[in-house]
Design an enzyme around this catalytic site. Structure first.
Site, PDB file in Angstrom:
ATOM      1  N   LYS A   1       0.896  -1.234   0.020  1.00  0.00           N
ATOM      2  CA  LYS A   1       0.111   0.112   0.013  1.00  0.00           C
ATOM      3  C   LYS A   1       0.876   1.204   0.055  1.00  0.00           C
ATOM      4  O   LYS A   1       0.429   2.340  -0.593  1.00  0.00           O
ATOM      5  CB  LYS A   1      -0.944   0.043   1.315  1.00  0.00           C
ATOM      6  CG  LYS A   1      -2.096  -0.841   1.125  1.00  0.00           C
ATOM      7  CD  LYS A   1      -2.946  -0.710   2.364  1.00  0.00           C
ATOM      8  CE  LYS A   1      -4.345  -1.382   2.457  1.00  0.00           C
ATOM      9  NZ  LYS A   1      -4.560  -2.669   2.160  1.00  0.00           N
TER      10      LYS A   1
ATOM     11  N   HIS B   1     -14.266  -3.008   8.659  1.00  0.00           N
ATOM     12  CA  HIS B   1     -13.582  -2.457   7.797  1.00  0.00           C
ATOM     13  C   HIS B   1     -13.912  -3.512   6.470  1.00  0.00           C
ATOM     14  O   HIS B   1     -13.138  -3.579   5.479  1.00  0.00           O
ATOM     15  CB  HIS B   1     -12.330  -1.911   7.699  1.00  0.00           C
ATOM     16  CG  HIS B   1     -11.996  -0.855   8.878  1.00  0.00           C
ATOM     17  ND1 HIS B   1     -12.549   0.232   8.665  1.00  0.00           N
ATOM     18  CD2 HIS B   1     -11.559  -1.089   9.960  1.00  0.00           C
ATOM     19  CE1 HIS B   1     -12.227   0.975   9.807  1.00  0.00           C
ATOM     20  NE2 HIS B   1     -11.706   0.266  10.470  1.00  0.00           N
TER      21      HIS B   1
ATOM     22  N   ARG C   1      -6.866  -7.935  -8.896  1.00  0.00           N
ATOM     23  CA  ARG C   1      -7.429  -9.312  -9.203  1.00  0.00           C
ATOM     24  C   ARG C   1      -8.888  -8.734  -9.414  1.00  0.00           C
ATOM     25  O   ARG C   1      -9.521  -7.783  -9.246  1.00  0.00           O
ATOM     26  CB  ARG C   1      -7.529 -10.121  -7.958  1.00  0.00           C
ATOM     27  CG  ARG C   1      -7.731  -9.188  -6.778  1.00  0.00           C
ATOM     28  CD  ARG C   1      -8.000 -10.142  -5.668  1.00  0.00           C
ATOM     29  NE  ARG C   1      -8.035  -9.252  -4.387  1.00  0.00           N
ATOM     30  CZ  ARG C   1      -9.142  -8.898  -3.674  1.00  0.00           C
ATOM     31  NH1 ARG C   1     -10.074  -8.814  -4.458  1.00  0.00           N
ATOM     32  NH2 ARG C   1      -8.955  -8.135  -2.613  1.00  0.00           N
TER      33      ARG C   1
ATOM     34  N   GLU D   1      -2.105   7.081   8.074  1.00  0.00           N
ATOM     35  CA  GLU D   1      -3.209   7.981   7.228  1.00  0.00           C
ATOM     36  C   GLU D   1      -4.185   8.829   7.891  1.00  0.00           C
ATOM     37  O   GLU D   1      -4.508   8.273   9.124  1.00  0.00           O
ATOM     38  CB  GLU D   1      -4.182   7.176   6.254  1.00  0.00           C
ATOM     39  CG  GLU D   1      -3.729   6.774   4.972  1.00  0.00           C
ATOM     40  CD  GLU D   1      -4.635   6.035   4.377  1.00  0.00           C
ATOM     41  OE1 GLU D   1      -5.602   5.641   4.781  1.00  0.00           O
ATOM     42  OE2 GLU D   1      -4.171   5.251   3.272  1.00  0.00           O
TER      43      GLU D   1
HETATM   44  P1  ADP Z   1      -7.917  -3.564   2.869  1.00  0.00           P
HETATM   45  O1  ADP Z   1      -6.551  -4.004   2.482  1.00  0.00           O
HETATM   46  O2  ADP Z   1      -8.221  -4.141   4.246  1.00  0.00           O
HETATM   47  O3  ADP Z   1      -9.134  -3.687   1.984  1.00  0.00           O
HETATM   48  P2  ADP Z   1      -7.994  -0.694   2.709  1.00  0.00           P
HETATM   49  O4  ADP Z   1      -6.919   0.339   2.530  1.00  0.00           O
HETATM   50  O5  ADP Z   1      -8.692  -1.034   1.249  1.00  0.00           O
HETATM   51  O6  ADP Z   1      -7.647  -2.004   3.488  1.00  0.00           O
HETATM   52  O7  ADP Z   1      -9.317  -0.271   3.610  1.00  0.00           O
HETATM   53  C1  ADP Z   1     -10.483  -0.972   3.901  1.00  0.00           C
HETATM   54  C2  ADP Z   1     -11.418  -0.081   4.705  1.00  0.00           C
HETATM   55  O8  ADP Z   1     -11.127   0.813   5.715  1.00  0.00           O
HETATM   56  C3  ADP Z   1     -12.212   0.815   3.750  1.00  0.00           C
HETATM   57  O9  ADP Z   1     -13.046   0.514   2.605  1.00  0.00           O
HETATM   58  C4  ADP Z   1     -12.714   2.038   4.364  1.00  0.00           C
HETATM   59  O10 ADP Z   1     -13.805   1.889   5.061  1.00  0.00           O
HETATM   60  C5  ADP Z   1     -11.554   2.100   5.523  1.00  0.00           C
HETATM   61  N1  ADP Z   1     -10.469   3.063   5.493  1.00  0.00           N
HETATM   62  C6  ADP Z   1      -9.436   2.629   4.812  1.00  0.00           C
HETATM   63  N2  ADP Z   1      -8.830   3.884   4.939  1.00  0.00           N
HETATM   64  C7  ADP Z   1      -9.444   4.997   5.624  1.00  0.00           C
HETATM   65  C8  ADP Z   1      -9.225   6.307   6.043  1.00  0.00           C
HETATM   66  N3  ADP Z   1      -8.081   6.900   5.706  1.00  0.00           N
HETATM   67  N4  ADP Z   1      -9.894   7.016   6.777  1.00  0.00           N
HETATM   68  C9  ADP Z   1     -11.289   6.289   7.052  1.00  0.00           C
HETATM   69  N5  ADP Z   1     -11.499   4.948   6.779  1.00  0.00           N
HETATM   70  C10 ADP Z   1     -10.582   4.515   6.067  1.00  0.00           C
HETATM   71  P1  ADP Z   2     -12.628  -7.348  -0.971  1.00  0.00           P
HETATM   72  O1  ADP Z   2     -12.211  -5.871  -0.829  1.00  0.00           O
HETATM   73  O2  ADP Z   2     -12.911  -7.916  -2.456  1.00  0.00           O
HETATM   74  O3  ADP Z   2     -13.249  -7.892   0.050  1.00  0.00           O
HETATM   75  P2  ADP Z   2     -10.207  -8.674   0.520  1.00  0.00           P
HETATM   76  O4  ADP Z   2      -8.737  -8.280   0.013  1.00  0.00           O
HETATM   77  O5  ADP Z   2     -10.856  -8.180   1.624  1.00  0.00           O
HETATM   78  O6  ADP Z   2     -11.124  -8.332  -0.760  1.00  0.00           O
HETATM   79  O7  ADP Z   2      -9.933 -10.304   0.247  1.00  0.00           O
HETATM   80  C1  ADP Z   2     -11.020 -10.818  -0.947  1.00  0.00           C
HETATM   81  C2  ADP Z   2     -11.585 -12.132  -0.532  1.00  0.00           C
HETATM   82  O8  ADP Z   2     -10.452 -13.101  -0.500  1.00  0.00           O
HETATM   83  C3  ADP Z   2     -12.109 -12.157   0.654  1.00  0.00           C
HETATM   84  O9  ADP Z   2     -13.383 -12.945   0.756  1.00  0.00           O
HETATM   85  C4  ADP Z   2     -11.518 -12.648   1.633  1.00  0.00           C
HETATM   86  O10 ADP Z   2     -11.857 -13.353   2.863  1.00  0.00           O
HETATM   87  C5  ADP Z   2     -10.475 -13.571   0.794  1.00  0.00           C
HETATM   88  N1  ADP Z   2      -9.118 -13.863   1.285  1.00  0.00           N
HETATM   89  C6  ADP Z   2      -7.966 -12.639   1.507  1.00  0.00           C
HETATM   90  N2  ADP Z   2      -6.926 -13.194   1.725  1.00  0.00           N
HETATM   91  C7  ADP Z   2      -6.954 -14.561   1.853  1.00  0.00           C
HETATM   92  C8  ADP Z   2      -6.382 -15.582   2.251  1.00  0.00           C
HETATM   93  N3  ADP Z   2      -4.793 -15.258   2.678  1.00  0.00           N
HETATM   94  N4  ADP Z   2      -6.651 -16.915   2.273  1.00  0.00           N
HETATM   95  C9  ADP Z   2      -8.162 -17.068   2.007  1.00  0.00           C
HETATM   96  N5  ADP Z   2      -8.854 -16.069   1.764  1.00  0.00           N
HETATM   97  C10 ADP Z   2      -8.526 -14.715   1.638  1.00  0.00           C
END
Ligand code: ADP
Ligand code: ADP
Ligand code: MG
Length: 662
Positions: free
Chosen positions: A116, A235, A292, A200
């Site tokens: 990230k 989240h 993906r 952040e």
């Molecule tokens: P992940 O890899 O777990 O998907 P993300 O960076 O996409 O992590 O963040 C997941 C969620 O966390 C976002 O969809 C949002 O709800 C919350 N989030 C992420 N960054 C922020 C931020 N700077 N401020 C508030 N909420 C945030």
């Molecule tokens: P999204 O934002 O689309 O939910 P995530 O990054 O949270 O994407 O994960 C995508 C999907 O893959 C989710 O259903 C999550 O539970 C699954 N997943 C993520 N990492 C793993 C892992 N290491 N093993 C199995 N499933 C995973």
């Protein structure tokens, strides 16, 4: 085009990919772990290869075995689905080295977006707006705290290598920073083998709006518009819809352009999602790119009339994008609900168990065939195990507009029946029909803010539900004995005797009376009375006439427990069988046991430690979540029964604890 592909995944996404492949005349090879021998995706594919033990690390994450399986099966390409190896650049490289096509972006693009922090640095250069914060190399705790102080609280700590909401910590005050950093780093290290973090600004009431992008090897890159995934818990997405309510054409274009710029900056090919966090005024910032196919891709398919897996296959085979930007249009509104095995009432804790009864809404129940879609990875009888994601299915509906899509979703959820484990179906139903969601007052805090409305007090079972429970009981008794009216339970032919029954429902004990009459059985309850007759049952479908009105519902009985689906709701009633319960004992309370099977990741106290009520004692990880076990009262930890890294079974006692007597 390929003639055989291997699907390096399981569950609904493996079935989903296989469906498209079959339509295109491509043979499919499934891989499966020991826990998945009889899984739906194995039955669904043309061939299947075993790849190892139940834990993902021993099977679905074993790159070398998967590649060997693909070679042995004679597949030309590997589709990684999502999760597992889908965003693993080394795996993409290994596929190429083995002469296999990785159905995904180039390894270099995965690497560029994999961290990230590094991705944010790249996006900064490409002119994509970023949330204020620090995403550099310096990981010194004091330095990071200074950065946090500078951008002002609240701040959000994220694992640079993170995903799935793991490791994220909101820090409200400078005093809390050090502890939050330590716990974020620990979870990051444990989950991703990389403890680096970024800081952040934590935005207030933001929306999560993401753009689906697609690029081919001929230099085309298009945006397939946005998805709003603001409704989240921990989240993690719960509902996803497209288009985003309130989105203007100008903003859509700006976000689409930014996403395409992001993809182009890393030489992207294939399906990808650029996630933005948006403020209520519409301003938006890059969060991360998921390299993906996303879980929620079906909503985009529904509003654009595309099949994104087909696009992935075509692009990976070197073809051009089937449609370019100017050919893409939005039609209607689509929404997806993730149906999980989890308990919303208990903080959305995942649940495991066998799907004793599973009925999913099918297109045929709706007026049009293309308006409801269920992507499921399981069938009735399958188990949700602690090894993988507890998703049961995705329910996706389409409507001419948002209101129609929401109405159809509510109907479809009302037809979704699961017995055997806790699910979020009822919660999803309340969420969809709730005032804030209907009115599209969206932000990531919606569920928490409307907690009281979304978690109402349980209702006592209404008369028809009590009637169904009694009918099920009477039918089971009549099956057990040739002469139902002469049982120990108090039936008499003379009709003067009333049988007293007690059921437990979510609100407590319900006392009922049943009296035999010439034309049926009279049910007396505190909610009124009704005459029951014409009982019949086929499988789980039970019919009974209530005061002359025919009533049919799914009733799943097991022992003395009745699971009743009526009026779009799931009612659970337990008959207090006077015979069966003799001699049962209460299980001793106050034990510190594992809420589910998992692994110990941290011991926070030593044996002998004197602790206060609520002191965190140990952390275990199960189903991709951390669970902290806290002291139930003031007392002493007399013995730790497990070490870090140990696997524990559900209900296992984790430590011995002596309560301090006051
Ligand atoms: P992940 O890899 O777990 O998907 P993300 O960076 O996409 O992590 O963040 C997941 C969620 O966390 C976002 O969809 C949002 O709800 C919350 N989030 C992420 N960054 C922020 C931020 N700077 N401020 C508030 N909420 C945030
Ligand atoms: P999204 O934002 O689309 O939910 P995530 O990054 O949270 O994407 O994960 C995508 C999907 O893959 C989710 O259903 C999550 O539970 C699954 N997943 C993520 N990492 C793993 C892992 N290491 N093993 C199995 N499933 C995973
Ligand atoms: Mg994300």
């Amino acid at each position: 085009m390929f003639n055989k592909i291997l699907i390096a995944n399981r569950g609904e996404i493996a079935c989903r990919v296989a469906t498209t492949a079959r339509r295109l005349g491509i043979r499919t090879v499934a891989v499966y772990s020991e826990a998945d021998t009889g899984a739906r995706h194995v039955a669904f594919c043309d061939e299947a290869m075993a790849i190892g033990g139940a834990a993902a690390a021993d099977s679905y994450l074993k790159a070398d075995r998967i590649i060997a399986a693909a070679q042995a099966a004679g597949a030309q390409a590997i589709h990684p689905g999502y999760g597992f190896l889908s965003e693993n650049a080394a795996f993409a490289d290994a596929c190429a080295a083995a002469g296999l096509v990785f159905i995904g972006p180039p390894a270099s693009a995965i690497r560029a977006m994999g961290s990230k922090s590094a991705a944010k640095a790249l996006m900064e250069k490409a002119g994509v707006p970023l949330v204020p914060g620090y995403h550099g190399e310096n990981q010194d705790a004091v330095f990071l705290q200074q950065q946090a102080d500078k951008i002002a609280y609240p701040v959000l700590l994220k694992a640079s290598a993170g995903g799935g909401g793991k490791g994220m910590r909101i820090v409200e005050r400078s005093e809390d920073f050090a502890a939050a950093l330590a716990s974020c780093q620990r979870e990051a290290k444990n989950s991703f083998g990389d403890e680096r973090v970024l800081v952040e600004k934590y935005l207030v009431r933001p929306r999560h709006i993401e753009i689906q992008v697609f690029a081919d090897t001929h230099g085309h890159c298009a945006s397939l518009f946005e998805r709003d995934c603001s409704v989240q818990r921990r989240h993690q997405k719960v509902l996803e819809e497209a288009p985003a309510p309130g989105m203007t054409a100008e903003r859509r274009k700006a976000m689409g352009d930014a996403a395409v710029a992001a993809a182009r900056a890393v030489g992207y090919v294939g399906a990808g999602t650029v996630e933005f966090i948006a403020q209520q005024d519409g301003s938006f910032y890059f969060m991360e790119m998921n390299t993906r196919l996303q879980v929620e891709h079906p909503v985009t398919e529904m509003i654009t009339g595309t099949d994104l897996v087909e696009w992935q296959l075509r692009v990976a085979a070197g073809e051009r994008l089937p449609l370019l930007q100017q050919d893409l249009k939005i039609q209607g509104h689509a929404i997806e609900a993730r149906v999980y095995a989890e308990n919303p009432e208990k903080g959305f804790l995942p649940s495991t168990g066998r799907l004793q009864h599973l009925r999913m809404p099918v297109a045929a129940e709706f007026t049009r065939e293309d308006v409801v879609r269920v992507d499921a990875g399981v069938r009735e009888g399958d188990a949700i195990t602690p090894y993988y994601d507890p998703m049961i299915a995705k329910l996706i509906v389409w409507g001419d507009d948002r209101a129609q899509a929401l109405a159809r979703m509510a109907q479809a959820l009302a037809r979704f029946e699961v017995v055997g484990l806790s699910t979020n179906v009822a919660f999803l139903g309340r969420l969809i029909t709730s005032k804030p969601f209907s009115a599209a007052e969206l932000d990531t805090g919606l569920i928490e803010r409307h907690h009281d409305e979304l978690f109402p007090m349980a209702m006592p079972s209404p008369l028809p539900v009590l009637a169904l429970a009694c009918a099920a009981l009477i039918l089971s008794e009549s099956q057990a004995s040739a002469d139902p009216w002469s049982q120990t339970s108090g039936w008499r032919m003379n009709g003067s005797l009333t049988r007293r029954l007690s059921f437990m429902d979510a609100t407590g004990e319900r006392l009922l009376g049943l009296a035999y009459e010439r034309t049926g059985v009279r049910l007396n309850t505190d909610r009124g009375t009704a005459l029951l007759s014409d009982f019949s049952r086929t499988g789980h479908q039970l019919s009974v006439s209530v005061d002359g009105q025919a009533l049919t519902a799914s009733v799943v009985s097991s022992g003395d427990s009745f699971q009743i689906f009526h009026g779009g709701q799931h009612w659970s009633l337990d008959w207090s069988n006077p015979i069966a319960h003799a001699g049962e004992q209460e299980v001793g309370s106050g034990r510190l046991t594992a809420p589910m099977p998992g692994k110990i990741v941290a011991l926070l106290v030593d044996a002998g430690a004197q602790v206060d009520k609520g002191t965190p004692l140990l952390i275990m990880e199960a189903m991709k979540m951390e669970h902290t076990i806290n002291a139930p009262s003031q007392g002493t930890v007399t013995e730790l029964l497990y070490a870090v890294g140990d696997q524990v079974t559900e209900g296992a006692q984790l430590l011995s604890f002596e309560h301090k007597e006051n």
